[in-house]
Structure formats: C-alpha cells, structure tokens
Design a protein around this motif. Structure first.
Motif, PDB file in Angstrom:
ATOM      1  N   TYR A  45     110.388 -43.562  -2.929  1.00  0.00           N
ATOM      2  CA  TYR A  45     110.651 -44.976  -3.230  1.00  0.00           C
ATOM      3  C   TYR A  45     109.718 -45.863  -2.404  1.00  0.00           C
ATOM      4  CZ  TYR A  45     112.989 -49.466  -3.691  1.00  0.00           C
ATOM      5  OH  TYR A  45     113.241 -50.800  -3.937  1.00  0.00           O
ATOM      6  N   GLU A  77     115.586 -43.001  -7.561  1.00  0.00           N
ATOM      7  CA  GLU A  77     116.620 -43.851  -8.155  1.00  0.00           C
ATOM      8  C   GLU A  77     117.945 -43.701  -7.414  1.00  0.00           C
ATOM      9  OE1 GLU A  77     117.001 -46.182 -10.858  1.00  0.00           O
ATOM     10  OE2 GLU A  77     114.904 -46.329 -10.256  1.00  0.00           O
ATOM     11  N   ASN A  81     119.877 -46.790  -5.650  1.00  0.00           N
ATOM     12  CA  ASN A  81     121.223 -47.157  -6.088  1.00  0.00           C
ATOM     13  C   ASN A  81     122.325 -46.635  -5.169  1.00  0.00           C
ATOM     14  OD1 ASN A  81     120.288 -48.491  -8.462  1.00  0.00           O
ATOM     15  ND2 ASN A  81     119.932 -46.491  -9.397  1.00  0.00           N
TER      16      ASN A  81
END
Length: 304
Positions: A45, A77, A81
């Motif tokens: 990320y 992801e 999240n």
C-alpha cells in the motif's frame, strides 16, 4: 558491421550480468501468525501511495513489476480497510515477489515471500525436511525473520509450592505435540535450521505487533534491549549465531484493530484513516527511533 554487433551483444550481456549481481535477494520468513502477510499488505500500500509516506528509503521498481499483482493488491486492500489477514487471503505455498530499488540510487532488492501461511517453516520443528524451503534458500542471500511471541511461558513449578499449599496430584503425562513447544523455542529451532542451510549475508530480526509495546508508537522502547530483558534465551541465541543481525520493532497495522461491535470502533476507524492519510500509521523502531517507513527493514539489508 559484425564486429560492432558482437561488441554490442557483449556489452548487453555484461550489463545484464552486472545488474543481476547488484540485486540483493531477500527472503521473508516466520512462523504462522508472525505478521508477514500483514507487513506485505501494508508495504505494498505504501509503495503504491508514496505521496502518503514522505521520505521512503525504497520504492517500487516499476520497470520490473510482477505479472500478477492479485495477492499484493488483495493484501493491500485488507490493510487499507483495517481487515485482519487470515488464511483466505492466500493459498498455501503461494509465493510473492516484489522488486524494489533505493530512491535516487541504482541499488536494487528483490523480496520473496514464500509460504504465506508459514506451514513449511514449522516443519523444521518436527525435523521434517522441506524441499520447498531448500529451493527458496538457493535463490536468496539475505533474510528478514518475523516473530511476535518472544516472552517465554511460565510453568507450574517455576515458583514451587507455598508452605501451606497441598502438593499437586500426580497427572498422567499426555502425548507430546507441537503445541506443547513454546513460541520462543519454535523460533530458535526454525532460525537454527535456516542458518544451518544457508549462510546469509545479512539478517534482520523483526519483532512484530510492536504497537503493543510502545503505546501505538508514542513511547519508544528499544527492541534489542526489550528482547534481551524479556527473552534472554532467544536474545543470546541471536547474539551468538547472528551477531551482526539488526533487531527492530515493527507495527504494520499501527494499532490493534477494534471489532465492529465495539463502542470505540468508529472513533478508532477515523483515527486510523487520519494516520494513513498523514503517513503516520505504520512504523518501525530502530534503536530508540520510531520511523514511519515500512521499507526500512529491507533497506537495512543493503545499507552500507
């Protein structure tokens, strides 16, 4: 003309050889649940959003990205999240490659993360030879080893009975299983097996879940001193067998994720999102310095 072509071909071959020799190859290893997958998701990320990180030591080598980024994007992801990474995020024996380079330099490092679940590394504990691990070790020259449980357990007879305490009744001895081995002993056994099979040029020991020991990165706690004080056997093993290893702390998540049914969930979620935007969420501690750069454990492998 043919001479020029031969010279050109020779130059290309020599350049390729030089590039291959200058690429440091790293393997990330550790027992199941040690934090490898969470780290890779957070790292990916940050690599894909460098504007949110600031000064990062290593950047993605975008000229040499893997053909299939499905696993990396899935892990990224999960990090974004605030989802805990479990067995559903990767298949057993799945291997991921990440090619990185030092910002502003031609130094490169190829990171291999084999066996996300860590099952093959656990085979060392029951003295099983793993052909897969042997194959992985042939293609690496440095190691980043993750561990999260480093405090040895207490046993019933550690302190002895009190004067007025009745002796404990005799117990039937249950069959010995792998679950009876402490995490400290497991890590020593796996490290010893890896070191017996490969002479690594450089090793970095990562104490993961470091937010738990530093109040979410607000109170520094020297990782090397912590390991020496809390787990002398593990510390002495590393000092004896890998005296040049770096021992660092790392928090990929930044803090413990709350459960959705907890009262603090929404407030913690907002805090994590704000820290992610500011590049202040995940952190590494080297010595007494807390640094928000997840590429640092890998950079230490090529730092001169």
């Amino acid at each position: 003309m043919s001479t020029s072509r031969n010279e050109l071909g020779t130059n290309i071959v020599e350049r390729i050889k030089k590039e291959c020799m200058s690429v440091t190859k790293c393997m990330i290893a550790g027992l199941p649940g040690s934090g490898k997958s969470t780290y890779i998701g957070a790292l990916w990320y940050c690599l894909m959003h460098p504007e949110k990180v600031g000064n990062i030591k290593l950047v993605a080598d975008k000229m040499n990205l893997a053909d299939d980024l499905t696993v990396l994007n899935r892990l990224s992801e999960a990090y974004k999240n605030m989802k805990l990474i479990d067995r559903n995020y990767s298949n057993q024996n799945e291997t991921v490659l990440i090619n990185l380079k030092e910002a502003g330099s031609d130094k490169k490092i190829q990171v291999e993360i084999p066996d996300f679940l860590g099952e093959n590394f656990r085979d060392f504990i029951v003295f099983k030879e793993s052909e897969l691990v042997s194959k992985w070790l042939k293609n690496t020259d440095t190691l980043v080893y993750f561990m999260n449980e480093v405090i040895p357990p207490e046993f019933e007879d550690d302190h002895g009975p009190e004067d007025d305490e009745e002796p404990l009744p005799a117990k039937d001895i249950a069959p010995f299983t792998i679950t009876d081995i402490s995490a400290v002993a497991m890590n020593i056994m796996v490290l010893k097996s890896l070191l017996s099979k490969k002479k690594f040029r450089k090793v970095v020991i990562v104490l993961s879940w470091w937010d738990e020991n530093t109040a979410n990165g607000t109170i520094p706690k020297n990782p090397k001193d912590y390991l020496r004080d809390e787990s002398p056997a593990l510390y002495n093993f590393i000092e004896y067998y890998i005296p040049n290893a770096d021992i660092i702390g790392l928090s990929s998540q930044g803090l413990e994720y709350p459960k959705e049914n907890e009262e603090s969930y929404e407030a913690t979620k907002r805090e994590i999102k704000a820290k992610t935007r500011e590049g202040k969420r995940s952190f590494v501690e080297v010595g007494d310095d807390i640094i928000h750069d997840l590429s640092l454990p890998l950079y230490l492998l090529i730092k001169e």
